[in-house]
Design an enzyme around this catalytic site. Structure first.
Site, PDB file in Angstrom:
ATOM      1  N   ASP A  29       0.820  -1.229   0.000  1.00 26.18           N
ATOM      2  CA  ASP A  29       0.000   0.000   0.000  1.00 26.18           C
ATOM      3  C   ASP A  29       0.844   1.266   0.000  1.00 26.18           C
ATOM      4  O   ASP A  29       0.516   2.223  -0.686  1.00 26.18           O
ATOM      5  CB  ASP A  29      -1.055   0.004   1.118  1.00 26.18           C
ATOM      6  CG  ASP A  29      -0.505  -0.058   2.524  1.00 26.18           C
ATOM      7  OD1 ASP A  29       0.710  -0.328   2.693  1.00 26.18           O
ATOM      8  OD2 ASP A  29      -1.290   0.158   3.464  1.00 26.18           O
ATOM      9  N   GLY A 113      -2.553  -6.885  14.090  1.00 25.11           N
ATOM     10  CA  GLY A 113      -2.602  -6.797  12.633  1.00 25.11           C
ATOM     11  C   GLY A 113      -4.018  -6.712  12.108  1.00 25.11           C
ATOM     12  O   GLY A 113      -4.253  -6.866  10.909  1.00 25.11           O
ATOM     13  N   SER A 116      -6.784  -2.214  14.746  1.00 26.93           N
ATOM     14  CA  SER A 116      -7.593  -1.568  15.783  1.00 26.93           C
ATOM     15  C   SER A 116      -7.442  -0.054  15.700  1.00 26.93           C
ATOM     16  O   SER A 116      -8.376   0.684  16.037  1.00 26.93           O
ATOM     17  CB  SER A 116      -7.162  -2.062  17.166  1.00 26.93           C
ATOM     18  OG  SER A 116      -5.854  -1.641  17.489  1.00 26.93           O
ATOM     19  N   SER A 117      -6.285   0.422  15.235  1.00 28.63           N
ATOM     20  CA  SER A 117      -6.084   1.871  15.168  1.00 28.63           C
ATOM     21  C   SER A 117      -7.019   2.492  14.129  1.00 28.63           C
ATOM     22  O   SER A 117      -7.661   3.515  14.394  1.00 28.63           O
ATOM     23  CB  SER A 117      -4.620   2.216  14.880  1.00 28.63           C
ATOM     24  OG  SER A 117      -4.187   1.636  13.676  1.00 28.63           O
ATOM     25  N   GLU A 149      -3.484   9.390  11.258  1.00 24.92           N
ATOM     26  CA  GLU A 149      -2.506   8.401  11.738  1.00 24.92           C
ATOM     27  C   GLU A 149      -1.115   8.631  11.142  1.00 24.92           C
ATOM     28  O   GLU A 149      -0.114   8.551  11.839  1.00 24.92           O
ATOM     29  CB  GLU A 149      -2.996   6.980  11.425  1.00 24.92           C
ATOM     30  CG  GLU A 149      -2.041   5.915  11.966  1.00 24.92           C
ATOM     31  CD  GLU A 149      -2.682   4.567  12.224  1.00 24.92           C
ATOM     32  OE1 GLU A 149      -3.928   4.458  12.208  1.00 24.92           O
ATOM     33  OE2 GLU A 149      -1.928   3.607  12.457  1.00 24.92           O
ATOM     34  N   ASP A 161      -5.698   0.373   5.662  1.00 27.30           N
ATOM     35  CA  ASP A 161      -6.390   0.070   6.917  1.00 27.30           C
ATOM     36  C   ASP A 161      -7.662   0.889   7.046  1.00 27.30           C
ATOM     37  O   ASP A 161      -8.730   0.381   7.384  1.00 27.30           O
ATOM     38  CB  ASP A 161      -5.496   0.384   8.126  1.00 27.30           C
ATOM     39  CG  ASP A 161      -4.292  -0.525   8.199  1.00 27.30           C
ATOM     40  OD1 ASP A 161      -4.184  -1.429   7.354  1.00 27.30           O
ATOM     41  OD2 ASP A 161      -3.465  -0.326   9.105  1.00 27.30           O
ATOM     42  N   TYR A 210       9.150  -1.300  10.565  1.00 25.04           N
ATOM     43  CA  TYR A 210       8.164  -0.930   9.538  1.00 25.04           C
ATOM     44  C   TYR A 210       8.621   0.298   8.758  1.00 25.04           C
ATOM     45  O   TYR A 210       8.622   0.312   7.524  1.00 25.04           O
ATOM     46  CB  TYR A 210       6.813  -0.669  10.219  1.00 25.04           C
ATOM     47  CG  TYR A 210       5.720  -0.245   9.279  1.00 25.04           C
ATOM     48  CD1 TYR A 210       4.985  -1.175   8.564  1.00 25.04           C
ATOM     49  CD2 TYR A 210       5.420   1.104   9.111  1.00 25.04           C
ATOM     50  CE1 TYR A 210       3.974  -0.777   7.701  1.00 25.04           C
ATOM     51  CE2 TYR A 210       4.407   1.504   8.248  1.00 25.04           C
ATOM     52  CZ  TYR A 210       3.695   0.566   7.548  1.00 25.04           C
ATOM     53  OH  TYR A 210       2.704   0.972   6.697  1.00 25.04           O
TER      54      TYR A 210
HETATM   55  P1  ADP Z   1      -3.234  -2.376  15.152  1.00 25.89           P
HETATM   56  O1  ADP Z   1      -2.612  -3.364  14.229  1.00 25.89           O
HETATM   57  O2  ADP Z   1      -4.121  -3.057  16.133  1.00 25.89           O
HETATM   58  O3  ADP Z   1      -3.869  -1.246  14.442  1.00 25.89           O
HETATM   59  P2  ADP Z   1      -1.455  -0.270  16.001  1.00 25.89           P
HETATM   60  O4  ADP Z   1      -0.163  -0.313  16.723  1.00 25.89           O
HETATM   61  O5  ADP Z   1      -1.514   0.316  14.659  1.00 25.89           O
HETATM   62  O6  ADP Z   1      -2.026  -1.779  16.011  1.00 25.89           O
HETATM   63  O7  ADP Z   1      -2.526   0.555  16.856  1.00 25.89           O
HETATM   64  C1  ADP Z   1      -2.803   0.202  18.189  1.00 25.89           C
HETATM   65  C2  ADP Z   1      -3.051   1.454  18.996  1.00 25.89           C
HETATM   66  O8  ADP Z   1      -4.310   2.048  18.616  1.00 25.89           O
HETATM   67  C3  ADP Z   1      -3.187   1.163  20.478  1.00 25.89           C
HETATM   68  O9  ADP Z   1      -1.920   1.130  21.107  1.00 25.89           O
HETATM   69  C4  ADP Z   1      -4.042   2.335  20.946  1.00 25.89           C
HETATM   70  O10 ADP Z   1      -3.255   3.491  21.126  1.00 25.89           O
HETATM   71  C5  ADP Z   1      -4.969   2.570  19.748  1.00 25.89           C
HETATM   72  N1  ADP Z   1      -6.241   1.818  19.944  1.00 25.89           N
HETATM   73  C6  ADP Z   1      -6.752   0.882  19.148  1.00 25.89           C
HETATM   74  N2  ADP Z   1      -7.936   0.390  19.628  1.00 25.89           N
HETATM   75  C7  ADP Z   1      -8.169   1.052  20.775  1.00 25.89           C
HETATM   76  C8  ADP Z   1      -9.210   1.006  21.763  1.00 25.89           C
HETATM   77  N3  ADP Z   1     -10.249   0.175  21.667  1.00 25.89           N
HETATM   78  N4  ADP Z   1      -9.096   1.846  22.832  1.00 25.89           N
HETATM   79  C9  ADP Z   1      -8.054   2.696  22.920  1.00 25.89           C
HETATM   80  N5  ADP Z   1      -7.052   2.765  22.052  1.00 25.89           N
HETATM   81  C10 ADP Z   1      -7.089   1.973  20.981  1.00 25.89           C
HETATM   82 MG    MG Z   2      -2.858   0.052  13.092  1.00 18.50          MG
END
Ligand code: ADP
Ligand code: MG
Length: 350
Positions: A29, A113, A116-117, A149, A161, A210
């Site tokens: 990407d 992965g 969640s972000s 982000e 994402d 990364y």
């Molecule tokens: P991922 O692969 O899960 O996206 P990242 O490292 O990119 O991993 O992002 C994870 C970060 O996003 C967490 O450390 C937090 O800061 C934020 N985050 C994601 N989901 C939540 C949530 N439900 N509540 C609070 N922060 C969150």
């Molecule tokens: Mg992420």
């Protein structure tokens, strides 16, 4: 405020967004290439209520953490960076969000992965859209989330994402050309389900190489005289590059071909492309680790599994397999057992 968020009567607006898993097209990407994610049936929910004191309050039930900050430009840390980043990206478009209390809950595992972000950003932006009655569509939401982000949190991720989270739908896959942002909703290969298992090796993008891989790809493109690795036409030109650029570029060029082929591939062929993707991520792009290799092998051994690979940036997180729908439960159980026999403990996500 309850454990899950503000009392329902106080909620002014809410938004939710899926987690995503990438079926094929890894590390393509940010090279202007092609990706093929789908959503997982896990989501993040964000509820907005009035601020009690003119400041922004954020509370994550998932993390059991709270934060208070003064506005888009405030210095924030941890998960609040993602929220302030969204506020800032909105402010850049002339959209001011009044101080609110932000309550977050989620079933998307963090750092596996599954993005969640992006789910957090998209859910928050959807809630803000509802709050202010903004006329912004899902692609615009993805663009704002991506800017938040990559520019404001400082993790230079591609836009997959955010687009997968905002535009994806259960049971479908989303083909994205990350240069033009052209996208297509496609059916999964016939009679197939998606198995996702977390390796339980968490990773955080800011702790992994990364950004180094992104830089290596940028250098490789410059050496080849193309704007991005997506523009490489002859794979032979890649072999002439010095190490490690030849390997990095080869992965990206071949991975793009795999995605283009997979759009219309039958299950068996799709699976072979996934297996080839994993080998390339392990040997050429060097983003696998022994736990991920063991998990992928465990998946690939199961009857009904067409193919499997690591998914997400690598170095930990989840693996994904394409499975005959009727074999999903047995493939899941068999994968967990075989992964355990190799000395690890996995968690089934789908
Ligand atoms: P991922 O692969 O899960 O996206 P990242 O490292 O990119 O991993 O992002 C994870 C970060 O996003 C967490 O450390 C937090 O800061 C934020 N985050 C994601 N989901 C939540 C949530 N439900 N509540 C609070 N922060 C969150
Ligand atoms: Mg992420």
């Amino acid at each position: 405020m309850t454990e899950a968020g503000p009392a329902p009567a106080r909620v002014l607006a809410a938004g939710s967004a899926w987690g995503r898993v990438n079926l094929l097209g890894e590390h393509t990407d940010y090279n202007d290439g092609y990706v093929l994610p789908t959503v997982v049936p896990l989501c993040t929910i964000v509820e907005l209520a009035a601020s009690p004191d003119g400041r922004y309050h954020a509370r994550s039930a998932t993390l059991s953490e709270q934060a208070v900050f003064d506005g888009p430009d405030a210095k924030t840390s941890g998960f609040a960076r993602y929220l302030a980043g969204c506020l800032r990206a909105l402010a850049e478009r002339g959209i001011a969000v009044p101080p609110v209390s932000i309550a977050i809950r989620s079933s998307v595992p963090i750092g596996s992965g599954l993005s969640s972000s992006a789910a957090l950003e998209v859910a928050f932006l959807r809630a803000v859209r509802g709050l202010l009655g903004l006329a912004i569509d899902e692609l615009e939401i993805a663009r704002i989330a991506h800017r938040a982000e990559s520019e404001h949190v400082g993790v230079h991720v591609g836009i997959m994402d955010q687009m997968a989270s905002s535009l994806g739908a259960p049971g479908r896959m989303l083909f994205i050309d990350t240069r033009s942002l052209h996208f297509e909703q496609l059916p999964l290969p016939r009679n197939c389900a998606v198995l996702v298992v977390d390796s339980n090796h968490p990773r955080n993008l800011s702790d992994t190489p990364y950004n180094l891989r992104r830089e290596e790809c940028r250098i490789a493109a410059r050496m080849l005289g193309v704007p991005a690795l997506r523009d490489v036409r002859r794979i032979a030109s890649v072999s002439a590059l010095p190490a490690p650029y030849s390997k990095r570029a080869r992965h990206v060029v071949q991975e793009n071909h795999r995605v283009l082929e997979a759009r219309t591939a039958e299950a068996a062929r799709f699976g072979l492309l996934m297996n080839a993707s994993h080998a390339s991520l392990r040997d050429d792009f060097e983003v696998s680790i022994p736990a991920l290799d063991a998990l992928v092998q465990a998946m690939q051994r199961q009857p009904g599994v067409h193919g499997a690979r690591l998914t997400g940036a690598g170095f930990g997180g989840a693996c994904v397999a394409l499975v005959d729908s009727t074999e999903l439960a047995t493939a899941r159980a068999g994968t967990l057992a075989d992964y355990a026999a190799a000395g690890y403990r996995g968690t089934a996500i789908t």
